[in-house]
Design a protein around this motif. Structure first.
Motif, PDB file in Angstrom:
ATOM      1  N   TRP A 171      41.453  23.991 -15.866  1.00 28.53           N
ATOM      2  CA  TRP A 171      41.669  25.124 -14.965  1.00 28.53           C
ATOM      3  C   TRP A 171      41.812  26.455 -15.718  1.00 28.53           C
ATOM      4  CZ3 TRP A 171      45.878  22.705 -11.255  1.00 28.53           C
ATOM      5  CH2 TRP A 171      45.225  21.919 -10.304  1.00 28.53           C
ATOM      6  N   ILE A 172      42.035  26.408 -17.014  1.00 25.13           N
ATOM      7  CA  ILE A 172      42.266  27.640 -17.769  1.00 25.13           C
ATOM      8  C   ILE A 172      40.993  28.483 -17.795  1.00 25.13           C
ATOM      9  CG2 ILE A 172      42.868  28.634 -20.000  1.00 25.13           C
ATOM     10  CD1 ILE A 172      44.566  26.185 -20.558  1.00 25.13           C
ATOM     11  N   ARG A 173      41.115  29.715 -17.315  1.00 23.44           N
ATOM     12  CA  ARG A 173      39.967  30.618 -17.248  1.00 23.44           C
ATOM     13  C   ARG A 173      39.664  31.227 -18.621  1.00 23.44           C
ATOM     14  NH1 ARG A 173      39.384  27.787 -13.045  1.00 23.44           N
ATOM     15  NH2 ARG A 173      39.331  28.826 -11.031  1.00 23.44           N
ATOM     16  N   PHE A 194      36.587  36.168 -11.650  1.00 26.96           N
ATOM     17  CA  PHE A 194      35.368  35.682 -11.006  1.00 26.96           C
ATOM     18  C   PHE A 194      35.724  34.477 -10.132  1.00 26.96           C
ATOM     19  CE2 PHE A 194      34.066  37.701 -14.933  1.00 26.96           C
ATOM     20  CZ  PHE A 194      33.027  38.524 -14.525  1.00 26.96           C
ATOM     21  N   TYR A 195      35.338  34.551  -8.879  1.00 24.75           N
ATOM     22  CA  TYR A 195      35.603  33.434  -7.966  1.00 24.75           C
ATOM     23  C   TYR A 195      34.820  32.208  -8.422  1.00 24.75           C
ATOM     24  CZ  TYR A 195      36.028  30.633  -3.763  1.00 24.75           C
ATOM     25  OH  TYR A 195      36.290  29.626  -2.883  1.00 24.75           O
ATOM     26  N   LYS A 196      35.514  31.052  -8.448  1.00 27.97           N
ATOM     27  CA  LYS A 196      34.874  29.789  -8.806  1.00 27.97           C
ATOM     28  C   LYS A 196      35.113  28.769  -7.708  1.00 27.97           C
ATOM     29  CE  LYS A 196      35.171  30.345 -13.831  1.00 27.97           C
ATOM     30  NZ  LYS A 196      35.557  29.684 -15.100  1.00 27.97           N
ATOM     31  N   GLU A 197      34.382  27.661  -7.770  1.00 31.24           N
ATOM     32  CA  GLU A 197      34.509  26.635  -6.739  1.00 31.24           C
ATOM     33  C   GLU A 197      35.924  26.085  -6.652  1.00 31.24           C
ATOM     34  OE1 GLU A 197      31.613  23.612  -7.298  1.00 31.24           O
ATOM     35  OE2 GLU A 197      29.905  24.918  -6.836  1.00 31.24           O
ATOM     36  N   MET A 220      31.170  40.205 -20.584  1.00 30.71           N
ATOM     37  CA  MET A 220      31.529  40.308 -19.166  1.00 30.71           C
ATOM     38  C   MET A 220      30.659  41.361 -18.498  1.00 30.71           C
ATOM     39  SD  MET A 220      35.144  41.382 -17.354  1.00 30.71           S
ATOM     40  CE  MET A 220      35.124  43.043 -18.018  1.00 30.71           C
ATOM     41  N   ASN A 221      30.018  40.966 -17.415  1.00 30.04           N
ATOM     42  CA  ASN A 221      29.224  41.904 -16.629  1.00 30.04           C
ATOM     43  C   ASN A 221      30.124  42.495 -15.542  1.00 30.04           C
ATOM     44  OD1 ASN A 221      27.446  43.277 -14.974  1.00 30.04           O
ATOM     45  ND2 ASN A 221      25.815  41.775 -15.223  1.00 30.04           N
ATOM     46  N   ILE A 222      30.554  43.739 -15.745  1.00 30.23           N
ATOM     47  CA  ILE A 222      31.494  44.375 -14.814  1.00 30.23           C
ATOM     48  C   ILE A 222      30.921  44.439 -13.403  1.00 30.23           C
ATOM     49  CG2 ILE A 222      32.617  46.579 -14.272  1.00 30.23           C
ATOM     50  CD1 ILE A 222      33.079  46.983 -17.218  1.00 30.23           C
ATOM     51  N   GLN A 223      29.601  44.600 -13.291  1.00 32.11           N
ATOM     52  CA  GLN A 223      28.996  44.743 -11.975  1.00 32.11           C
ATOM     53  C   GLN A 223      29.009  43.440 -11.185  1.00 32.11           C
ATOM     54  OE1 GLN A 223      25.318  46.906 -11.843  1.00 32.11           O
ATOM     55  NE2 GLN A 223      25.827  48.178 -13.594  1.00 32.11           N
ATOM     56  N   GLN A 224      29.305  42.321 -11.840  1.00 30.27           N
ATOM     57  CA  GLN A 224      29.331  41.043 -11.138  1.00 30.27           C
ATOM     58  C   GLN A 224      30.745  40.561 -10.839  1.00 30.27           C
ATOM     59  OE1 GLN A 224      26.995  38.332 -13.520  1.00 30.27           O
ATOM     60  NE2 GLN A 224      25.061  39.205 -12.849  1.00 30.27           N
ATOM     61  N   LEU A 225      31.742  41.410 -11.055  1.00 27.86           N
ATOM     62  CA  LEU A 225      33.123  41.015 -10.791  1.00 27.86           C
ATOM     63  C   LEU A 225      33.294  40.576  -9.333  1.00 27.86           C
ATOM     64  CD1 LEU A 225      35.220  43.738 -12.682  1.00 27.86           C
ATOM     65  CD2 LEU A 225      34.988  41.324 -13.265  1.00 27.86           C
ATOM     66  N   SER A 226      33.912  39.421  -9.150  1.00 31.11           N
ATOM     67  CA  SER A 226      34.169  38.895  -7.800  1.00 31.11           C
ATOM     68  C   SER A 226      35.546  38.239  -7.815  1.00 31.11           C
ATOM     69  CB  SER A 226      33.099  37.878  -7.417  1.00 31.11           C
ATOM     70  OG  SER A 226      33.026  36.856  -8.407  1.00 31.11           O
ATOM     71  N   PRO A 227      36.604  39.030  -7.804  1.00 26.47           N
ATOM     72  CA  PRO A 227      37.948  38.492  -8.016  1.00 26.47           C
ATOM     73  C   PRO A 227      38.432  37.585  -6.884  1.00 26.47           C
ATOM     74  CG  PRO A 227      38.063  40.799  -7.374  1.00 26.47           C
ATOM     75  CD  PRO A 227      36.615  40.493  -7.602  1.00 26.47           C
ATOM     76  N   TYR A 228      39.373  36.739  -7.259  1.00 28.77           N
ATOM     77  CA  TYR A 228      40.072  35.900  -6.288  1.00 28.77           C
ATOM     78  C   TYR A 228      41.563  36.069  -6.559  1.00 28.77           C
ATOM     79  CZ  TYR A 228      42.036  31.821  -3.968  1.00 28.77           C
ATOM     80  OH  TYR A 228      42.786  30.995  -3.169  1.00 28.77           O
ATOM     81  N   ILE A 229      42.307  36.583  -5.570  1.00 29.69           N
ATOM     82  CA  ILE A 229      43.741  36.794  -5.733  1.00 29.69           C
ATOM     83  C   ILE A 229      44.477  35.549  -5.244  1.00 29.69           C
ATOM     84  CG2 ILE A 229      45.718  38.193  -5.053  1.00 29.69           C
ATOM     85  CD1 ILE A 229      43.885  40.586  -4.865  1.00 29.69           C
ATOM     86  N   ARG A 230      45.191  34.934  -6.173  1.00 31.04           N
ATOM     87  CA  ARG A 230      45.882  33.678  -5.910  1.00 31.04           C
ATOM     88  C   ARG A 230      47.278  33.906  -5.348  1.00 31.04           C
ATOM     89  NH1 ARG A 230      44.201  31.892 -10.046  1.00 31.04           N
ATOM     90  NH2 ARG A 230      42.553  30.681  -9.055  1.00 31.04           N
ATOM     91  N   VAL A 231      47.989  34.858  -5.913  1.00 30.07           N
ATOM     92  CA  VAL A 231      49.348  35.188  -5.491  1.00 30.07           C
ATOM     93  C   VAL A 231      49.508  36.703  -5.519  1.00 30.07           C
ATOM     94  CG1 VAL A 231      51.800  35.074  -6.106  1.00 30.07           C
ATOM     95  CG2 VAL A 231      50.376  33.029  -6.307  1.00 30.07           C
ATOM     96  N   GLN A 272      40.493  28.080  -5.256  1.00 33.77           N
ATOM     97  CA  GLN A 272      41.511  27.839  -4.249  1.00 33.77           C
ATOM     98  C   GLN A 272      42.404  26.637  -4.577  1.00 33.77           C
ATOM     99  OE1 GLN A 272      40.213  28.263  -0.095  1.00 33.77           O
ATOM    100  NE2 GLN A 272      38.261  29.055  -0.828  1.00 33.77           N
ATOM    101  N   ASP A 273      41.957  25.790  -5.511  1.00 37.12           N
ATOM    102  CA  ASP A 273      42.736  24.611  -5.888  1.00 37.12           C
ATOM    103  C   ASP A 273      43.707  24.890  -7.033  1.00 37.12           C
ATOM    104  OD1 ASP A 273      41.290  23.073  -4.026  1.00 37.12           O
ATOM    105  OD2 ASP A 273      39.680  22.769  -5.493  1.00 37.12           O
ATOM    106  N   VAL A 274      43.419  25.904  -7.836  1.00 36.63           N
ATOM    107  CA  VAL A 274      44.233  26.201  -9.010  1.00 36.63           C
ATOM    108  C   VAL A 274      45.576  26.790  -8.588  1.00 36.63           C
ATOM    109  CG1 VAL A 274      44.378  27.600 -11.114  1.00 36.63           C
ATOM    110  CG2 VAL A 274      42.215  26.536 -10.469  1.00 36.63           C
ATOM    111  N   LYS A 275      46.645  26.314  -9.194  1.00 37.78           N
ATOM    112  CA  LYS A 275      47.986  26.808  -8.888  1.00 37.78           C
ATOM    113  C   LYS A 275      48.471  27.718 -10.014  1.00 37.78           C
ATOM    114  CE  LYS A 275      47.698  23.987  -5.452  1.00 37.78           C
ATOM    115  NZ  LYS A 275      47.287  24.514  -4.120  1.00 37.78           N
ATOM    116  N   VAL A 276      49.644  28.284  -9.828  1.00 37.41           N
ATOM    117  CA  VAL A 276      50.284  29.073 -10.882  1.00 37.41           C
ATOM    118  C   VAL A 276      50.998  28.109 -11.820  1.00 37.41           C
ATOM    119  CG1 VAL A 276      52.041  30.798 -11.408  1.00 37.41           C
ATOM    120  CG2 VAL A 276      50.537  31.101  -9.431  1.00 37.41           C
TER     121      VAL A 276
END
Length: 292
Positions: free
Chosen positions: A112-114, A87-90, A1-12, A93-97
């Motif tokens: 969908w499993i990361r 990491f944000y992916k295409e 994992m490259n920490i400097q490339q972290l680009s999170p996406y908060i779902r909930v 926004q479609d993945v649910k809990v």
């Protein structure tokens, strides 16, 4: 994992109050979940481990981990929690809990499993974290929830930054917990760091640093390296080169004089050290300054 490339996406991001009788049956998530115990007690089972969570505890549930949660006792349980991708992916926004077991998922859901990127950290983050300073984590979690709910303009930038700050706090605490000897010597290490930054006009010796800190120079090298990621001499050389770059760009002093002012005996040793650290000769910055 490259920490400097972290680009999170908060779902909930949600502040949950648990009813009097509640049990979240076994499931597997597509993403990560951070679950904080604000009030009450819960029992959290992750794979083959079971913990009782109390106020101030944090749980990290990873993608693909089997887990279940059960309320304990009759008192109110409050458990704010976050679901996120590192990491944000295409398809983010479609993945649910997920509330399913692994064997109940469809082929599309399995995609969908990361990946568990956090497993690459050393030391790794534990599933159950008993925080030394829960107030800092609690504040960040509630600020993220507030931003997520209000959705003010550009809220995504703000909550992603706060999540990165939260993860950094957790990773740093995990590092200190795995290296308690560094915590007990952090004051001495910071004293040395300041001393090195304030004395960029000369070479500093290990004997000098050992005398200042009261730590043997061989143990001092190890402690400093584990704390700051490099030896004290390497750190000092970096500070001297940074000072030299500043003088080259913002003064008209000759390079020979700058070399002397940064503790180098001659222009040759200065150029060699500069190129080793920065990859270019000192004159590169003087030319660039002249072009501006």
């Amino acid at each position: 994992m490259n920490i400097q490339q972290l680009s999170p996406y908060i779902r909930v991001a949600m502040d949950s109050y648990i009813p009097s009788s509640w049990h979240l049956k076994e499931r597997v998530l597509f993403d990560y979940e951070l679950l904080y115990v604000k009030e009450g007690r819960i029992q959290v089972a992750v794979e083959n481990n079971v913990w009782v969570g109390q106020p101030g505890d944090l749980f990290l549930i990873r993608p693909r981990q089997q887990h279940s949660i059960r309320k304990l006792g009759s008192e109110l349980v409050r458990q704010p929690h976050l679901h996120f991708d590192l990491f944000y992916k295409e398809d983010s926004q479609d993945v649910k809990v997920s509330f399913k077991k692994l064997e109940d998922m469809t082929a599309d859901e399995l995609k969908w499993i990361r990946n568990d990127e956090l497993s690459q950290l050393s030391p790794s983050l534990r599933s159950h974290i008993r925080l030394r300073n829960p107030s800092a984590i609690e504040r960040l979690i509630f600020e993220i929830i507030r931003e997520f709910e209000m959705k003010l303009p550009y809220y995504e930038v703000n909550i992603n930054g706060m999540l990165l700050q939260l993860l950094n706090t957790l990773m740093r605490e995990s590092y200190w917990n795995s290296n308690p000897h560094l915590v007990s010597n952090i004051g001495e290490m910071e004293q040395l760091r300041i001393h090195l930054k304030q004395n960029t006009d000369r070479k500093v010796t290990l004997d000098e640093l050992s005398k200042i800190s009261g730590i043997s120079k061989y143990y001092l090298i190890s402690l400093f390296n584990q704390t700051f990621g490099m030896s004290p001499i390497q750190f000092h050389l970096l500070q001297r080169i940074e000072k030299a770059k500043e003088l080259i760009q913002f003064t008209n002093e000759p390079l020979k004089l700058i070399a002397e002012n940064c503790g180098f005996p001659d222009i040759c040793s200065f150029s060699n050290a500069f190129k080793k650290i920065d990859g270019v000769n000192p004159s590169f910055y003087r030319k660039r300054n002249g072009d501006q």
